[in-house]
Structure formats: C-alpha cells, structure tokens
Design a protein around this motif. Structure first.
Motif, PDB file in Angstrom:
ATOM      1  N   SER A   1       1.939  18.119   9.537  1.00 31.87           N
ATOM      2  CA  SER A   1       2.491  19.353  10.109  1.00 31.87           C
ATOM      3  C   SER A   1       3.276  20.096   9.038  1.00 31.87           C
ATOM      4  N   PRO A   2       2.622  21.079   8.378  1.00 31.83           N
ATOM      5  CA  PRO A   2       3.323  21.856   7.345  1.00 31.83           C
ATOM      6  C   PRO A   2       4.392  22.743   7.975  1.00 31.83           C
ATOM      7  N   GLN A   3       5.488  22.920   7.250  1.00 33.16           N
ATOM      8  CA  GLN A   3       6.526  23.826   7.718  1.00 33.16           C
ATOM      9  C   GLN A   3       5.912  25.219   7.848  1.00 33.16           C
ATOM     10  N   GLY A   4       6.044  25.805   9.037  1.00 32.20           N
ATOM     11  CA  GLY A   4       5.507  27.142   9.261  1.00 32.20           C
ATOM     12  C   GLY A   4       4.041  27.170   9.630  1.00 32.20           C
ATOM     13  N   GLY A   5       3.453  26.000   9.920  1.00 36.07           N
ATOM     14  CA  GLY A   5       2.028  25.968  10.252  1.00 36.07           C
ATOM     15  C   GLY A   5       1.730  24.996  11.377  1.00 36.07           C
ATOM     16  N   ALA A   6       0.522  25.083  11.888  1.00 37.37           N
ATOM     17  CA  ALA A   6       0.070  24.188  12.948  1.00 37.37           C
ATOM     18  C   ALA A   6      -0.291  22.824  12.364  1.00 37.37           C
ATOM     19  N   PRO A   7      -0.207  21.765  13.173  1.00 36.95           N
ATOM     20  CA  PRO A   7      -0.595  20.439  12.701  1.00 36.95           C
ATOM     21  C   PRO A   7      -2.058  20.413  12.250  1.00 36.95           C
ATOM     22  N   ILE A   8      -2.315  19.620  11.215  1.00 38.28           N
ATOM     23  CA  ILE A   8      -3.662  19.456  10.653  1.00 38.28           C
ATOM     24  C   ILE A   8      -4.021  17.981  10.730  1.00 38.28           C
ATOM     25  N   ARG A   9      -5.185  17.694  11.252  1.00 39.31           N
ATOM     26  CA  ARG A   9      -5.650  16.309  11.337  1.00 39.31           C
ATOM     27  C   ARG A   9      -6.325  15.938  10.021  1.00 39.31           C
ATOM     28  N   LEU A  10      -5.968  14.763   9.500  1.00 40.79           N
ATOM     29  CA  LEU A  10      -6.533  14.252   8.254  1.00 40.79           C
ATOM     30  C   LEU A  10      -7.021  12.839   8.512  1.00 40.79           C
ATOM     31  N   ASP A  11      -8.333  12.622   8.428  1.00 42.08           N
ATOM     32  CA  ASP A  11      -8.942  11.315   8.630  1.00 42.08           C
ATOM     33  C   ASP A  11      -9.717  10.936   7.381  1.00 42.08           C
TER      34      ASP A  11
ATOM     35  N   GLY B   1       0.821  -1.202   0.000  1.00 48.91           N
ATOM     36  CA  GLY B   1       0.000   0.000   0.000  1.00 48.91           C
ATOM     37  C   GLY B   1       0.850   1.245   0.000  1.00 48.91           C
ATOM     38  N   LEU B   2       0.346   2.274  -0.656  1.00 48.39           N
ATOM     39  CA  LEU B   2       1.039   3.559  -0.737  1.00 48.39           C
ATOM     40  C   LEU B   2       0.106   4.675  -0.295  1.00 48.39           C
ATOM     41  N   LEU B   3       0.644   5.599   0.435  1.00 49.91           N
ATOM     42  CA  LEU B   3      -0.077   6.791   0.857  1.00 49.91           C
ATOM     43  C   LEU B   3       0.823   7.965   0.512  1.00 49.91           C
ATOM     44  N   VAL B   4       0.348   8.851  -0.352  1.00 51.41           N
ATOM     45  CA  VAL B   4       1.154   9.989  -0.788  1.00 51.41           C
ATOM     46  C   VAL B   4       0.480  11.270  -0.321  1.00 51.41           C
ATOM     47  N   ILE B   5       1.262  12.124   0.340  1.00 54.32           N
ATOM     48  CA  ILE B   5       0.759  13.378   0.895  1.00 54.32           C
ATOM     49  C   ILE B   5       1.637  14.520   0.376  1.00 54.32           C
ATOM     50  N   ALA B   6       0.991  15.581  -0.108  1.00 51.07           N
ATOM     51  CA  ALA B   6       1.700  16.810  -0.478  1.00 51.07           C
ATOM     52  C   ALA B   6       0.898  17.982   0.071  1.00 51.07           C
ATOM     53  N   VAL B   7       1.590  19.043   0.428  1.00 49.78           N
ATOM     54  CA  VAL B   7       0.945  20.208   1.030  1.00 49.78           C
ATOM     55  C   VAL B   7       1.287  21.447   0.219  1.00 49.78           C
ATOM     56  N   SER B   8       0.279  22.292   0.019  1.00 52.12           N
ATOM     57  CA  SER B   8       0.511  23.581  -0.627  1.00 52.12           C
ATOM     58  C   SER B   8      -0.004  24.694   0.278  1.00 52.12           C
ATOM     59  N   ASP B   9       0.583  25.878   0.109  1.00 50.29           N
ATOM     60  CA  ASP B   9       0.114  27.023   0.886  1.00 50.29           C
ATOM     61  C   ASP B   9      -0.975  27.759   0.109  1.00 50.29           C
ATOM     62  N   ARG B  10      -1.459  28.826   0.675  1.00 51.57           N
ATOM     63  CA  ARG B  10      -2.564  29.585   0.084  1.00 51.57           C
ATOM     64  C   ARG B  10      -2.241  30.077  -1.325  1.00 51.57           C
ATOM     65  N   ASP B  11      -0.949  30.313  -1.604  1.00 53.79           N
ATOM     66  CA  ASP B  11      -0.527  30.790  -2.921  1.00 53.79           C
ATOM     67  C   ASP B  11      -0.227  29.656  -3.901  1.00 53.79           C
ATOM     68  N   GLY B  12      -0.479  28.408  -3.475  1.00 54.43           N
ATOM     69  CA  GLY B  12      -0.263  27.268  -4.351  1.00 54.43           C
ATOM     70  C   GLY B  12       1.157  26.748  -4.379  1.00 54.43           C
ATOM     71  N   ARG B  13       2.000  27.282  -3.500  1.00 55.84           N
ATOM     72  CA  ARG B  13       3.388  26.807  -3.446  1.00 55.84           C
ATOM     73  C   ARG B  13       3.475  25.530  -2.616  1.00 55.84           C
ATOM     74  N   ASN B  14       4.249  24.579  -3.098  1.00 55.68           N
ATOM     75  CA  ASN B  14       4.479  23.336  -2.382  1.00 55.68           C
ATOM     76  C   ASN B  14       5.257  23.622  -1.103  1.00 55.68           C
ATOM     77  N   VAL B  15       4.864  22.981   0.006  1.00 51.53           N
ATOM     78  CA  VAL B  15       5.460  23.212   1.313  1.00 51.53           C
ATOM     79  C   VAL B  15       5.891  21.873   1.909  1.00 51.53           C
ATOM     80  N   ALA B  16       7.062  21.829   2.503  1.00 51.98           N
ATOM     81  CA  ALA B  16       7.506  20.617   3.203  1.00 51.98           C
ATOM     82  C   ALA B  16       6.608  20.386   4.414  1.00 51.98           C
ATOM     83  N   ALA B  17       6.380  19.126   4.743  1.00 51.04           N
ATOM     84  CA  ALA B  17       5.537  18.782   5.883  1.00 51.04           C
ATOM     85  C   ALA B  17       6.008  17.464   6.476  1.00 51.04           C
ATOM     86  N   THR B  18       5.730  17.291   7.749  1.00 50.95           N
ATOM     87  CA  THR B  18       5.982  16.029   8.430  1.00 50.95           C
ATOM     88  C   THR B  18       4.641  15.341   8.622  1.00 50.95           C
ATOM     89  N   VAL B  19       4.603  14.035   8.323  1.00 48.22           N
ATOM     90  CA  VAL B  19       3.364  13.271   8.449  1.00 48.22           C
ATOM     91  C   VAL B  19       3.581  12.135   9.439  1.00 48.22           C
TER      92      VAL B  19
END
Length: 139
Positions: free
Chosen positions: A121-131, A57-75
């Motif tokens: 947890s996006p770089q520069g942001g608070a953790p976000i729960r994803l269920d 199984g694969l789970l792929v996560i990517a995060v973007s900011d409000r301006d559509g820029r890709n942001v590093a994140a810890t999952v």
C-alpha cells in the motif's frame, strides 16, 4: 529512481543468483527481492540487525512513483510452501535519509519454493497485490 540503501546492497550482491523483480501498477512501481542472509556483507548485516544465516530469509520491498521518486509504503502478506505450510513474515519499515523500504524477515527451514502473496500500500495510492514464487536452496 535512487533505491533505498538496503535494497541497493541486496540487489547488487545477489543480482545474479536470486529473484530481483519489479511490478508496475497504476502510478507506482514495486521493486522487490527475496533471498537468504547467508552471503549478506557483514557491515550491512550489522547495520540492519540481520543474522547472516542461510535459514534467515529476507524480503525487501521499495516503491517508486511515476516520476521515479521513492514512496513510503506499508507491506502485509504471507508466505507458504508449495505444500501449503505457512511461513510467518515479520515486516518493519526502514527510513534512511528519506529513502523508504520495507524489510520482511522469515525462516527458511528447508530447500524448496515459497509462494509470497503480498499487499503493498503506497502512501497516496491504492493497495497493489504482489504474488511471486522464490526458490531457496540450503546447503
């Protein structure tokens, strides 16, 4: 947003038959996909060291900011069957030419649904729960 290469490959290959979603919270949007690796193109599998196996199984996560820029994140997080059996997740961060994504790998032992409970947890942001729940069918 320009999606990280692996996520773009997986979304294009599996868009019709798998869950591909996004969740917006505050200034960030999480793009995610959960699937098996059986139909992953051989070149992509080799590039990322992924076994092309229906039980992989694969789970792929990517995060973007409000301006559509890709942001590093810890999952981090967990997956469980609907009966409550734990399914271990192992995450690694991918960084290709400034495009960030996280790849989670897990074993799919049987057909059925898995419940994913993640903290992104996006770089520069608070953790976000994803269920979310994803169904897997093994032939």
């Amino acid at each position: 947003m320009k999606l990280p290469r692996l996520l773009a490959i997986l979304l294009s290959v599996f868009a019709a038959s798998t869950l591909a979603g996004e969740k917006t919270s505050g200034n960030f949007t999480i793009h995610y996909n959960a699937l098996t690796a059986a139909a992953l193109p051989a070149t992509a599998a080799a590039r990322y060291g992924i076994s092309r196996d229906a039980q992989q199984g694969l789970l792929v996560i990517a995060v973007s900011d409000r301006d559509g820029r890709n942001v590093a994140a810890t999952v981090t997080g967990k997956a469980t069957s609907l009966l409550g059996h734990a399914v271990p997740l192992a995450f690694r961060n991918l960084d290709e030419n400034g495009e960030h994504s996280s790849l989670g790998r897990f074993t799919v032992n049987e057909s059925g649904s898995l419940r994913f409970q993640l903290e992104v947890s996006p770089q520069g942001g608070a953790p976000i729960r994803l269920d979310f729940v994803q169904d897997f069918v093994l032939d």
